[in-house]
Design a protein around this motif. Sequence first.
Motif, PDB file in Angstrom:
ATOM      1  N   PHE A 150       9.089   7.802 -14.947  1.00 45.51           N
ATOM      2  CA  PHE A 150       9.460   6.527 -15.544  1.00 45.51           C
ATOM      3  C   PHE A 150       8.215   5.938 -16.189  1.00 45.51           C
ATOM      4  CE2 PHE A 150      12.612   7.388 -12.400  1.00 45.51           C
ATOM      5  CZ  PHE A 150      13.795   6.948 -12.972  1.00 45.51           C
ATOM      6  N   LYS A 151       8.365   5.423 -17.392  1.00 48.12           N
ATOM      7  CA  LYS A 151       7.199   4.932 -18.126  1.00 48.12           C
ATOM      8  C   LYS A 151       6.597   3.722 -17.433  1.00 48.12           C
ATOM      9  CE  LYS A 151       8.813   6.521 -22.598  1.00 48.12           C
ATOM     10  NZ  LYS A 151      10.239   6.572 -22.811  1.00 48.12           N
TER      11      LYS A 151
ATOM     12  N   LEU B 258       9.086   1.588  -9.002  1.00 50.92           N
ATOM     13  CA  LEU B 258       8.198   1.939  -7.896  1.00 50.92           C
ATOM     14  C   LEU B 258       8.970   2.519  -6.737  1.00 50.92           C
ATOM     15  CD1 LEU B 258       7.059  -1.128  -9.067  1.00 50.92           C
ATOM     16  CD2 LEU B 258       5.126  -0.055  -7.955  1.00 50.92           C
ATOM     17  N   GLU B 259       8.254   3.255  -5.910  1.00 50.09           N
ATOM     18  CA  GLU B 259       8.848   3.903  -4.759  1.00 50.09           C
ATOM     19  C   GLU B 259       8.058   3.530  -3.507  1.00 50.09           C
ATOM     20  OE1 GLU B 259      10.316   8.352  -3.980  1.00 50.09           O
ATOM     21  OE2 GLU B 259       8.179   8.211  -4.428  1.00 50.09           O
ATOM     22  N   ILE B 260       8.787   3.083  -2.503  1.00 55.31           N
ATOM     23  CA  ILE B 260       8.200   2.817  -1.182  1.00 55.31           C
ATOM     24  C   ILE B 260       8.512   4.037  -0.326  1.00 55.31           C
ATOM     25  CG2 ILE B 260       8.251   1.330   0.856  1.00 55.31           C
ATOM     26  CD1 ILE B 260       9.710  -0.763  -1.002  1.00 55.31           C
ATOM     27  N   THR B 261       7.506   4.551   0.368  1.00 59.36           N
ATOM     28  CA  THR B 261       7.760   5.666   1.276  1.00 59.36           C
ATOM     29  C   THR B 261       7.345   5.283   2.682  1.00 59.36           C
ATOM     30  OG1 THR B 261       5.593   6.626   0.822  1.00 59.36           O
ATOM     31  CG2 THR B 261       7.423   7.430  -0.501  1.00 59.36           C
ATOM     32  N   ASP B 262       8.078   5.810   3.642  1.00 57.73           N
ATOM     33  CA  ASP B 262       7.735   5.595   5.043  1.00 57.73           C
ATOM     34  C   ASP B 262       8.132   6.829   5.836  1.00 57.73           C
ATOM     35  OD1 ASP B 262       6.724   4.059   7.214  1.00 57.73           O
ATOM     36  OD2 ASP B 262       8.770   3.565   7.818  1.00 57.73           O
ATOM     37  N   ASP B 263       7.204   7.313   6.632  1.00 56.84           N
ATOM     38  CA  ASP B 263       7.480   8.443   7.525  1.00 56.84           C
ATOM     39  C   ASP B 263       7.786   7.899   8.911  1.00 56.84           C
ATOM     40  OD1 ASP B 263       6.990  10.409   5.574  1.00 56.84           O
ATOM     41  OD2 ASP B 263       4.831  10.273   5.926  1.00 56.84           O
TER      42      ASP B 263
ATOM     43  N   ILE C 258      16.840  11.326  -9.183  1.00 51.80           N
ATOM     44  CA  ILE C 258      16.275  10.748 -10.410  1.00 51.80           C
ATOM     45  C   ILE C 258      17.408  10.315 -11.341  1.00 51.80           C
ATOM     46  CG2 ILE C 258      14.962  11.257 -12.516  1.00 51.80           C
ATOM     47  CD1 ILE C 258      13.144  10.819 -10.123  1.00 51.80           C
ATOM     48  N   GLN C 259      18.436  11.149 -11.465  1.00 52.70           N
ATOM     49  CA  GLN C 259      19.568  10.805 -12.328  1.00 52.70           C
ATOM     50  C   GLN C 259      20.276   9.553 -11.821  1.00 52.70           C
ATOM     51  OE1 GLN C 259      21.565  14.603 -12.187  1.00 52.70           O
ATOM     52  NE2 GLN C 259      20.657  15.278 -14.123  1.00 52.70           N
ATOM     53  N   LEU C 260      20.456   9.446 -10.517  1.00 52.87           N
ATOM     54  CA  LEU C 260      21.095   8.263  -9.936  1.00 52.87           C
ATOM     55  C   LEU C 260      20.236   7.017 -10.177  1.00 52.87           C
ATOM     56  CD1 LEU C 260      23.418   7.069  -8.313  1.00 52.87           C
ATOM     57  CD2 LEU C 260      22.155   7.632  -6.237  1.00 52.87           C
ATOM     58  N   ILE C 261      18.927   7.159 -10.030  1.00 54.30           N
ATOM     59  CA  ILE C 261      18.016   6.038 -10.278  1.00 54.30           C
ATOM     60  C   ILE C 261      18.112   5.597 -11.736  1.00 54.30           C
ATOM     61  CG2 ILE C 261      15.571   5.378 -10.386  1.00 54.30           C
ATOM     62  CD1 ILE C 261      15.249   7.356  -7.899  1.00 54.30           C
ATOM     63  N   GLU C 262      18.168   6.556 -12.654  1.00 54.96           N
ATOM     64  CA  GLU C 262      18.294   6.219 -14.081  1.00 54.96           C
ATOM     65  C   GLU C 262      19.594   5.458 -14.348  1.00 54.96           C
ATOM     66  OE1 GLU C 262      17.902  10.109 -15.784  1.00 54.96           O
ATOM     67  OE2 GLU C 262      15.718   9.928 -16.000  1.00 54.96           O
TER      68      GLU C 262
ATOM     69  N   GLY D  81       0.804  -1.217   0.000  1.00 56.38           N
ATOM     70  CA  GLY D  81       0.000   0.000   0.000  1.00 56.38           C
ATOM     71  C   GLY D  81       0.837   1.266   0.000  1.00 56.38           C
ATOM     72  N   ASN D  82       2.070   1.183   0.497  1.00 60.75           N
ATOM     73  CA  ASN D  82       2.934   2.364   0.542  1.00 60.75           C
ATOM     74  C   ASN D  82       3.901   2.403  -0.640  1.00 60.75           C
ATOM     75  OD1 ASN D  82       4.404   0.163   1.479  1.00 60.75           O
ATOM     76  ND2 ASN D  82       5.563   1.361   2.964  1.00 60.75           N
ATOM     77  N   ALA D  83       3.619   1.622  -1.703  1.00 59.62           N
ATOM     78  CA  ALA D  83       4.434   1.634  -2.921  1.00 59.62           C
ATOM     79  C   ALA D  83       3.605   2.218  -4.058  1.00 59.62           C
ATOM     80  CB  ALA D  83       4.880   0.216  -3.268  1.00 59.62           C
ATOM     81  N   LYS D  84       4.244   3.079  -4.841  1.00 61.40           N
ATOM     82  CA  LYS D  84       3.546   3.664  -5.983  1.00 61.40           C
ATOM     83  C   LYS D  84       4.542   3.865  -7.113  1.00 61.40           C
ATOM     84  CE  LYS D  84       3.853   8.444  -4.243  1.00 61.40           C
ATOM     85  NZ  LYS D  84       4.997   8.970  -4.838  1.00 61.40           N
ATOM     86  N   ALA D  85       4.022   3.971  -8.324  1.00 62.54           N
ATOM     87  CA  ALA D  85       4.886   4.204  -9.484  1.00 62.54           C
ATOM     88  C   ALA D  85       5.623   5.532  -9.304  1.00 62.54           C
ATOM     89  CB  ALA D  85       4.058   4.219 -10.758  1.00 62.54           C
ATOM     90  N   LEU D  86       6.893   5.530  -9.643  1.00 61.22           N
ATOM     91  CA  LEU D  86       7.702   6.743  -9.525  1.00 61.22           C
ATOM     92  C   LEU D  86       7.511   7.588 -10.780  1.00 61.22           C
ATOM     93  CD1 LEU D  86       9.784   8.345  -7.868  1.00 61.22           C
ATOM     94  CD2 LEU D  86      11.567   7.025  -9.018  1.00 61.22           C
TER      95      LEU D  86
END
Length: 122
Positions: free
Chosen positions: A52-53, A58-63, A102-106, A44-49
């Motif tokens: 990116f097509k 995906l990105e997981i976020t946690d506070d 974003i550049q590092l992820i690419e 539930g805490n993962a969503k498309a970044l």
Amino acid sequence: MDEKQPKSVVWIGSSHEDWRTFPDDVQDVMGYALHLAQCGEKAGNAKALAGFKGASVLEITDDYDSDTYRAVYTVKFQGVVYVLHVFQKKSKKGIATPKSHIQLIEQRLKKAKEYHDKHHNK
């Protein structure tokens, strides 16, 4: 019930070392989300970044304790979950991922493709 083998997880660059510096509670939350990804599901805490097509990155976020932690992974390659980048979000303006990240992820997505082609596409 058909028991499928979970996908393996491969950490790209310094992502695993960086993840290990996160608070234990954050590691637990993100570890569970990665486990779900291994099983072909999405937490539930993962969503498309954005940027990116499709939904392959995906990105997981946690506070936690007024800080935001993120882990970026891809399920683009068959049989493997590649963790591309993990970081603590420092910027206080907006929710957008900083361009340097974003550049590092690419770059790491390219490395994951090269690794996958070498080790899994035989």
